[in-house]
Design an enzyme around this catalytic site. Structure first.
Site, PDB file in Angstrom:
ATOM      1  N   ASP A 441       0.769  -1.116   0.007  1.00 27.23           N
ATOM      2  CA  ASP A 441      -0.075  -0.099  -0.093  1.00 27.23           C
ATOM      3  C   ASP A 441       0.722   1.180  -0.160  1.00 27.23           C
ATOM      4  O   ASP A 441       2.001   1.203   0.412  1.00 27.23           O
ATOM      5  CB  ASP A 441      -0.839  -0.061   1.244  1.00 27.23           C
ATOM      6  CG  ASP A 441      -2.310   0.545   0.851  1.00 27.23           C
ATOM      7  OD1 ASP A 441      -2.210   1.449   0.028  1.00 27.23           O
ATOM      8  OD2 ASP A 441      -3.332   0.449   1.826  1.00 27.23           O
ATOM      9  N   ASP A 505     -10.738   1.803  -3.287  1.00 26.18           N
ATOM     10  CA  ASP A 505     -11.221   1.315  -2.073  1.00 26.18           C
ATOM     11  C   ASP A 505     -12.867   1.195  -1.770  1.00 26.18           C
ATOM     12  O   ASP A 505     -13.386   0.789  -1.012  1.00 26.18           O
ATOM     13  CB  ASP A 505     -10.890   2.472  -0.944  1.00 26.18           C
ATOM     14  CG  ASP A 505      -9.440   2.013  -0.419  1.00 26.18           C
ATOM     15  OD1 ASP A 505      -8.974   1.080  -0.635  1.00 26.18           O
ATOM     16  OD2 ASP A 505      -8.916   3.026   0.345  1.00 26.18           O
TER      17      ASP A 505
HETATM   18  C1  GLA Z   1      -5.699   1.750   2.288  1.00 23.65           C
HETATM   19  C2  GLA Z   1      -5.985   0.452   1.224  1.00 23.65           C
HETATM   20  C3  GLA Z   1      -7.214  -0.382   2.088  1.00 23.65           C
HETATM   21  C4  GLA Z   1      -6.662  -0.794   3.226  1.00 23.65           C
HETATM   22  C5  GLA Z   1      -6.201   0.278   4.208  1.00 23.65           C
HETATM   23  C6  GLA Z   1      -5.401  -0.243   5.433  1.00 23.65           C
HETATM   24  O1  GLA Z   1      -6.680   2.589   2.547  1.00 23.65           O
HETATM   25  O2  GLA Z   1      -6.509   1.159   0.489  1.00 23.65           O
HETATM   26  O3  GLA Z   1      -7.597  -1.383   1.054  1.00 23.65           O
HETATM   27  O4  GLA Z   1      -5.613  -1.621   3.025  1.00 23.65           O
HETATM   28  O5  GLA Z   1      -5.492   1.076   3.600  1.00 23.65           O
HETATM   29  O6  GLA Z   1      -4.976   0.952   6.286  1.00 23.65           O
END
Ligand code: GLA
Length: 708
Positions: A441, A505
């Site tokens: 990420d 997301d």
């Molecule tokens: C980001 C990612 C999510 C998740 C969160 C975890 O927002 O896009 O899918 O993994 O971080 O903190």
């Protein structure tokens, strides 16, 4: 034809280049076989009055020095000198994949090397390199790749977006000044995907000529489509450098990112097929033969609340509904109880996992699943042991404060101590645990990207690539997902080092329909992470039945995002149904030709299909996004099928309220083909099509066609 002309051919596109005295793209379009030297001479245009007395040809790196008044391909200087270089080709090297043209300016002591490759799928890839041959440093402000476009390329489709709303397409006509897109967020960005399409008026999925481009780069970029006062137009793409970011010492070379480009004479679908085949053969070839495992990612199920015993129960349930890869998301390390702390502390949280990760991993493996885990290596929270020990490891300008993003800051990957620390921690994680997959990420935009006081987006991006390259070499069996607050880092260069994207997301299926469609212009479905979330969407709070959620996730690299222990038996059955459906069609979905169909009511509906390479099978999804504009939604004309074959049509999945007895809220009776066994020719299906049912908004249906 004289030896300075190079003709590159693919199965349905040709390119003609001039190599001397400078590199110039003479032609880019449909295959062309019958031409000679006089044809090339005939490209010489008229010379209008009251302008320069000669025609100024448009080189692959346009120069101010010869009288080109548009943005030059290169801008730089040697302390105020050598600012208007003029290159002359010295050497042309032909090889199997393309051509390299080396051009020098002996006065400015610079060398420009242009590389052009052309593959059989019709994808052109090109990059420029600049070498400083002088003794003193050369400061580069800009170095771009430029491709000419024909005058009939007047309409542009580009992509804007934001968190949970990636890949939104917009269109504009290109006149006079043109269009300029700049991304200064320090990552590929949600805001401006580094790719676009320029085409003839009102090009569509099936119709019109289009020229699509993608700049493969995960840092800042600038792309412009410009129209010159003689009506000639071009597209120019580059990594965007901050002031003073690039300085070349003697014999140092700067290379642009690769620009990938393709031409289609049959609208956007053919363009996408060129890109998809190219990606499959050249970028993700290593994963070609392995089915993409169905994921369960724990994020929306448990967030930071990790209890290994409970997580093991989740894995058991996941296996029962058909999941094949189980991924523990954020919350397993440091004291990561919320998003205010612990980024950087890549040590297991022993409070949560007193016996280590092994019991969970062994349990997951004993169920026959792969195991994956989340990391965000480039980041640091100020509330972390790492920051307390090394406050100077930040990417920063120490004289100023900078805003945090999601309460976090960026580590300076060009600092060898930082790089070594991350490599050591990731090696510990991957070397000591049976991990098949990491979700990598990157959750913030970069502000004040200072490395030892100098701007460092390029260095930061290249260091990230280096870190990923080393890890891929050390752990070749580990697959990596590129995630950046969802779809903030989606491009071909990161894809060379990763196998999947977290598209967004947003698991809101309605939003996802648009997001996934936008992404599909450049990326094949097998790299597009698509999860079924809970009925209540965690980002938009919309509610959707399983039908829309399931059919929306079905077409990508499928997964689920939930706590399967809490899911009711009915919900588990529903998830399982769509997972099985995905598995049934996975081979077709991930190896066939994807199509976005032109529909009669595009404001309210979209349709997506995949046809097998041998044109024997296909599936199509109709997604009703809004209320139909008219009482009827028109006909769905299917493309990609063979005209001379007959196909049987079979409805596989419908919204719950629609069946032959009860035909929905807004229909008295279904169209004939949905009630009776129907066989139609590919020709009929393409030219006349299928009358559409009247679907409720925010529902979808799936049908399959099979050659007899
Ligand atoms: C980001 C990612 C999510 C998740 C969160 C975890 O927002 O896009 O899918 O993994 O971080 O903190």
């Amino acid at each position: 034809m004289n030896a300075t002309t190079v003709h590159l051919q693919s199965k349905d596109t040709d390119i003609i280049l001039r190599t001397k005295p400078y590199a110039q793209l003479l032609y880019w379009g449909k295959p062309i076989q019958h031409f000679n030297q006089q044809s090339i001479d005939c490209l010489q245009p008229a010379i209008p009055n009251s302008r320069l007395d000669i025609d100024i040809p448009f080189a692959l790196c346009p120069e101010e020095a010869v009288g080109n008044f548009s943005t030059p391909g290169l801008e730089g200087h040697r302390s105020g000198q050598d600012w208007s270089p003029h290159f002359t080709t010295e050497q042309v090297i032909r090889d199997e994949r393309g051509v390299t043209i080396i051009a020098d300016d002996i006065h400015a002591q610079l060398r420009l090397t242009s590389r052009i490759e052309f593959d059989n799928n019709g994808v052109l890839q090109t990059q420029n390199s600049l070498t400083n041959l002088g003794e003193t440093p050369y400061q580069v402000n800009r170095l771009s790749v430029t491709l000419p476009l024909p005058e009939r390329a007047i309409e542009l489709m580009a992509f804007n977006g934001r968190w949970i709303k990636e890949f939104q397409s917009h269109r504009t006509h290109i006149d006079h000044c043109g269009y300029l897109q700049e991304n200064r967020r320090g990552r590929t960005s949600h805001e401006y995907f580094p790719g676009m399409v320029i085409g003839t008026n009102a090009f569509s999925e099936q119709q019109g000529e289009v020229w699509g481009i993608h700049l493969a780069w995960s840092g800042n970029h600038r792309i412009q489509v410009a129209v010159k006062s003689n009506g000639k137009r071009f597209i120019q793409a580059e990594a965007l450098y901050l002031a003073g970011e690039i300085q070349l010492a003697q014999n140092e070379t700067l290379t642009t990112p690769w620009l990938y480009a393709t031409y289609s004479d049959q609208g956007l679908n053919k363009m996408s097929q060129h890109f998809h085949h190219f990606v499959r053969q050249n970028i993700i070839a290593q994963m070609k033969n392995k089915p993409r495992p169905v994921h369960l990612n724990t994020w929306e199920g448990i967030y930071f609340d990790h209890d290994p015993n409970y997580i093991m129960q989740m894995a058991t349930k996941a296996a029962e509904i058909g999941v094949e890869r189980f991924i523990i998301d954020d919350g397993w390390f440091g004291t990561r109880d919320d998003d205010w702390q612990a980024l950087g502390d890549w040590y297991l949280d022993r409070r949560k996992y007193p016996h280590g990760l092994e019991p969970v991993i062994s349990h997951v493996k004993s169920l026959g699943l792969e195991f994956g885990i989340w990391v965000e290596p480039e980041m640091i929270n100020k509330n972390s042991d790492l920051y307390r020990a090394h406050p100077d490891w930040l990417l920063q300008l120490p004289a100023y404060n900078q805003p945090s993003g999601r309460h976090q800051y960026v580590l300076d990957l060009q600092n060898p101590a930082v790089f070594d620390y991350l490599l050591e921690r990731l090696t510990w994680l991957l070397g000591n645990h049976d991990i098949d997959y990491i979700k990598w990420d990157m959750n913030r935009e970069i502000v004040q990207a200072g490395h030892q006081g100098s701007p460092a987006i390029v260095g930061q991006t290249e260091s990230l690539y280096r870190l990923l390259d080393i890890l891929q070499q050390k752990f070749p069996h580990v697959e990596i997902e590129s995630c950046s607050s969802g779809g903030g880092r989606i491009d071909y260069e990161i894809l060379k080092r990763t196998q999947r994207f977290w598209t967004s997301d947003s698991n809101d299926a309605l939003e996802r329909q648009t997001i996934q469609r936008g992404m599909s212009y450049f990326f094949p479905p097998e790299v597009m992470g698509a999860h079924i979330g809970g009925k209540l969407c965690h980002t938009t709070y919309r509610q959707h039945d399983i039908n829309l959620r399931g059919l929306t996730a079905l077409v990508g690299h499928m997964g689920v995002e939930l706590d399967p222990v809490k899911a009711s038996p009915q919900e588990q059955k529903e998830f399982s149904h769509y997972i099985q459906l995905h598995k049934k069609f996975r081979e077709l979905l991930h190896h066939g030709n994807s199509l976005r169909l032109d529909v009669d009511d595009p404001q309210a509906m979209q349709s997506y299909g995949v046809v097998s390479q041998d044109q024997q099978h296909a599936i199509f999804i109709i997604a009703q996004l809004k209320m139909p504009t008219y009482a009827l939604s028109g006909d769905l004309r299917l493309t990609g099928l063979r005209h001379d074959l007959n196909y049987r049509i079979e409805v596989l999945d419908m919204p719950e309220n629609i069946n032959p007895v009860n035909s929905g809220h807004t229909m008295k009776q279904l169209p004939y083909w949905m009630m009776e066994s129907t066989t139609l020719s590919g020709e009929w299906l393409q030219n006349i099509g299928l009358p559409l049912p009247v679907l409720d908004p925010e529902t979808a249906m799936l049908f399959k066609v099979s050659a007899l």
